[in-house]
Design an enzyme around this catalytic site. Sequence first.
Site, PDB file in Angstrom:
ATOM      1  N   SER A 170       0.748  -1.091  -0.213  1.00 41.17           N
ATOM      2  CA  SER A 170      -0.007  -0.078  -0.263  1.00 41.17           C
ATOM      3  C   SER A 170       0.767   1.334   0.071  1.00 41.17           C
ATOM      4  O   SER A 170       2.057   1.085   0.267  1.00 41.17           O
ATOM      5  CB  SER A 170      -0.857  -0.050   1.414  1.00 41.17           C
ATOM      6  OG  SER A 170      -1.451   1.205   1.476  1.00 41.17           O
ATOM      7  N   TYR A 173      -4.119  -0.891   9.710  1.00 39.93           N
ATOM      8  CA  TYR A 173      -3.676  -0.876   8.429  1.00 39.93           C
ATOM      9  C   TYR A 173      -2.274  -0.424   8.130  1.00 39.93           C
ATOM     10  O   TYR A 173      -1.526  -1.324   7.297  1.00 39.93           O
ATOM     11  CB  TYR A 173      -4.631  -0.185   7.524  1.00 39.93           C
ATOM     12  CG  TYR A 173      -4.683  -0.372   6.218  1.00 39.93           C
ATOM     13  CD1 TYR A 173      -5.304  -1.397   5.623  1.00 39.93           C
ATOM     14  CD2 TYR A 173      -3.885   0.576   5.383  1.00 39.93           C
ATOM     15  CE1 TYR A 173      -5.362  -1.710   4.095  1.00 39.93           C
ATOM     16  CE2 TYR A 173      -4.062   0.503   3.949  1.00 39.93           C
ATOM     17  CZ  TYR A 173      -4.694  -0.826   3.587  1.00 39.93           C
ATOM     18  OH  TYR A 173      -4.565  -1.150   2.001  1.00 39.93           O
TER      19      TYR A 173
HETATM   20  P1  NAP Z   1     -11.776  -4.849  -1.768  1.00 40.09           P
HETATM   21  O1  NAP Z   1     -12.353  -4.581  -3.209  1.00 40.09           O
HETATM   22  O2  NAP Z   1     -12.583  -4.615  -0.543  1.00 40.09           O
HETATM   23  O3  NAP Z   1     -11.404  -6.362  -1.576  1.00 40.09           O
HETATM   24  C1  NAP Z   1     -10.778  -6.890  -0.640  1.00 40.09           C
HETATM   25  C2  NAP Z   1     -10.723  -8.394  -0.802  1.00 40.09           C
HETATM   26  O4  NAP Z   1     -10.196  -9.036   0.411  1.00 40.09           O
HETATM   27  C3  NAP Z   1     -12.117  -9.185  -1.019  1.00 40.09           C
HETATM   28  O5  NAP Z   1     -12.052 -10.317  -1.860  1.00 40.09           O
HETATM   29  C4  NAP Z   1     -12.507  -9.472   0.517  1.00 40.09           C
HETATM   30  O6  NAP Z   1     -13.380 -10.522   0.317  1.00 40.09           O
HETATM   31  C5  NAP Z   1     -11.056  -9.979   0.676  1.00 40.09           C
HETATM   32  N1  NAP Z   1     -10.967 -10.220   2.271  1.00 40.09           N
HETATM   33  C6  NAP Z   1     -11.036  -9.425   3.148  1.00 40.09           C
HETATM   34  N2  NAP Z   1     -11.168  -9.933   4.327  1.00 40.09           N
HETATM   35  C7  NAP Z   1     -11.104 -11.150   4.129  1.00 40.09           C
HETATM   36  C8  NAP Z   1     -10.614 -12.403   5.022  1.00 40.09           C
HETATM   37  N3  NAP Z   1     -10.868 -12.437   6.333  1.00 40.09           N
HETATM   38  N4  NAP Z   1     -10.766 -13.659   4.430  1.00 40.09           N
HETATM   39  C9  NAP Z   1     -10.872 -13.711   2.962  1.00 40.09           C
HETATM   40  N5  NAP Z   1     -10.946 -12.765   2.329  1.00 40.09           N
HETATM   41  C10 NAP Z   1     -10.825 -11.465   2.653  1.00 40.09           C
HETATM   42  O7  NAP Z   1     -10.596  -4.040  -1.692  1.00 40.09           O
HETATM   43  P2  NAP Z   1      -9.341  -3.915  -2.808  1.00 40.09           P
HETATM   44  O8  NAP Z   1      -9.089  -2.307  -2.910  1.00 40.09           O
HETATM   45  O9  NAP Z   1      -9.330  -4.741  -4.078  1.00 40.09           O
HETATM   46  O10 NAP Z   1      -8.163  -4.424  -1.890  1.00 40.09           O
HETATM   47  C11 NAP Z   1      -7.299  -5.351  -2.317  1.00 40.09           C
HETATM   48  C12 NAP Z   1      -6.125  -5.296  -1.638  1.00 40.09           C
HETATM   49  O11 NAP Z   1      -5.555  -4.096  -2.295  1.00 40.09           O
HETATM   50  C13 NAP Z   1      -6.232  -5.433  -0.106  1.00 40.09           C
HETATM   51  O12 NAP Z   1      -4.977  -5.760   0.389  1.00 40.09           O
HETATM   52  C14 NAP Z   1      -6.074  -3.820   0.051  1.00 40.09           C
HETATM   53  O13 NAP Z   1      -5.418  -3.299   1.474  1.00 40.09           O
HETATM   54  C15 NAP Z   1      -4.867  -3.524  -1.019  1.00 40.09           C
HETATM   55  N6  NAP Z   1      -4.911  -1.834  -1.168  1.00 40.09           N
HETATM   56  C16 NAP Z   1      -6.059  -1.545  -2.082  1.00 40.09           C
HETATM   57  C17 NAP Z   1      -5.740  -0.081  -2.167  1.00 40.09           C
HETATM   58  C18 NAP Z   1      -7.525   0.708  -2.845  1.00 40.09           C
HETATM   59  O14 NAP Z   1      -6.909   1.954  -3.104  1.00 40.09           O
HETATM   60  N7  NAP Z   1      -8.231   0.149  -3.273  1.00 40.09           N
HETATM   61  C19 NAP Z   1      -4.771   0.648  -2.219  1.00 40.09           C
HETATM   62  C20 NAP Z   1      -3.716  -0.036  -1.447  1.00 40.09           C
HETATM   63  C21 NAP Z   1      -3.978  -1.258  -1.105  1.00 40.09           C
HETATM   64  P3  NAP Z   1     -14.890 -10.205   0.726  1.00 40.09           P
HETATM   65  O15 NAP Z   1     -15.507  -9.524  -0.545  1.00 40.09           O
HETATM   66  O16 NAP Z   1     -15.366 -11.401   1.251  1.00 40.09           O
HETATM   67  O17 NAP Z   1     -14.852  -8.961   1.956  1.00 40.09           O
END
Ligand code: NAP
Length: 251
Positions: A143, A156
């Site tokens: 991140s 986080y």
């Molecule tokens: P998202 O759409 O909320 O997706 C998060 C994913 O993680 C979903 O598939 C969710 O499943 C899964 N997850 C969460 N808790 C879990 C658990 N206990 N067991 C299994 N699966 C779990 O968010 P995203 O933005 O795509 O995030 C993906 C990654 O990128 C994360 O690590 C996040 O921290 C990182 N990230 C995102 C951003 C951004 O700007 N979006 C920036 C930096 C880093 P459910 O659908 O079941 O909740």
Amino acid sequence: MSKMFDLTGRVAIVTGANTGIGQAIAVALAEAGADVALVGRSAADETAERIRAIGRRAAQVNADLSTIAPIKGVIERTLSELGGLDILVNNAGTIRRADAVEFSEDDWDAVVDTNLKSVFFLCQAAGRHMIGQGGGKIINIASMLSFQGGIRVPSYTASKSGVAGLTRLLANEWASKGINVNAIAPGYIATNNTAALQADETRNRQIMDRIPAGRWGEPPDLGGAAVFLASSASDYVQGHILAVDGGWLAR
Ligand code: NAP
């Protein structure tokens, strides 16, 4: 040149692949030729359909990664259903927001257990297999808060800073065993995870003003970096945290 990025015959695990960044990475790996195990607590039917439409195999493995209990089964299911394991993408992650003075133990544990503890033990389980077969690729999703402090997200920030450190440590231990361990640090990407920020007019404008590219990232923006780090094109890249951020860190 395209051969360097070819993933035909490789098997990948992508956690949290039902939506957002994980879905886009799973589809990008399949487009490059990989079969993909979609690991998470929610069904990833749409992702599986998209992968099969490309002509690759998809397996769905149900696992709640807030504990490490399912990890052994995740590796076993991937091996039995898809016949191998060459690439691990630790994408599943969660976030809790509150002022540091009020931050609860539950908000600490929920985030650190999913974003850091499970990531380490998935790396360990996949790493054991990859060491045995003489190589593999591990990509952790870091991140901007692997580099910066952030605000109101102590668990986080701790978890994603930890992911960066862990990526370097594992690269040091496993580079000589043919395993590349790297991370992708997404900038501000429009997903469920950032829906609250996108909806907040003031924060949204502040964020947009700071992104040199002048827009939020979209999940497919991460696909190229993932294919690069999963393929032989990155064989001499170790312990690197690759920002895909529209220039955010350059400001
Ligand atoms: P998202 O759409 O909320 O997706 C998060 C994913 O993680 C979903 O598939 C969710 O499943 C899964 N997850 C969460 N808790 C879990 C658990 N206990 N067991 C299994 N699966 C779990 O968010 P995203 O933005 O795509 O995030 C993906 C990654 O990128 C994360 O690590 C996040 O921290 C990182 N990230 C995102 C951003 C951004 O700007 N979006 C920036 C930096 C880093 P459910 O659908 O079941 O909740």
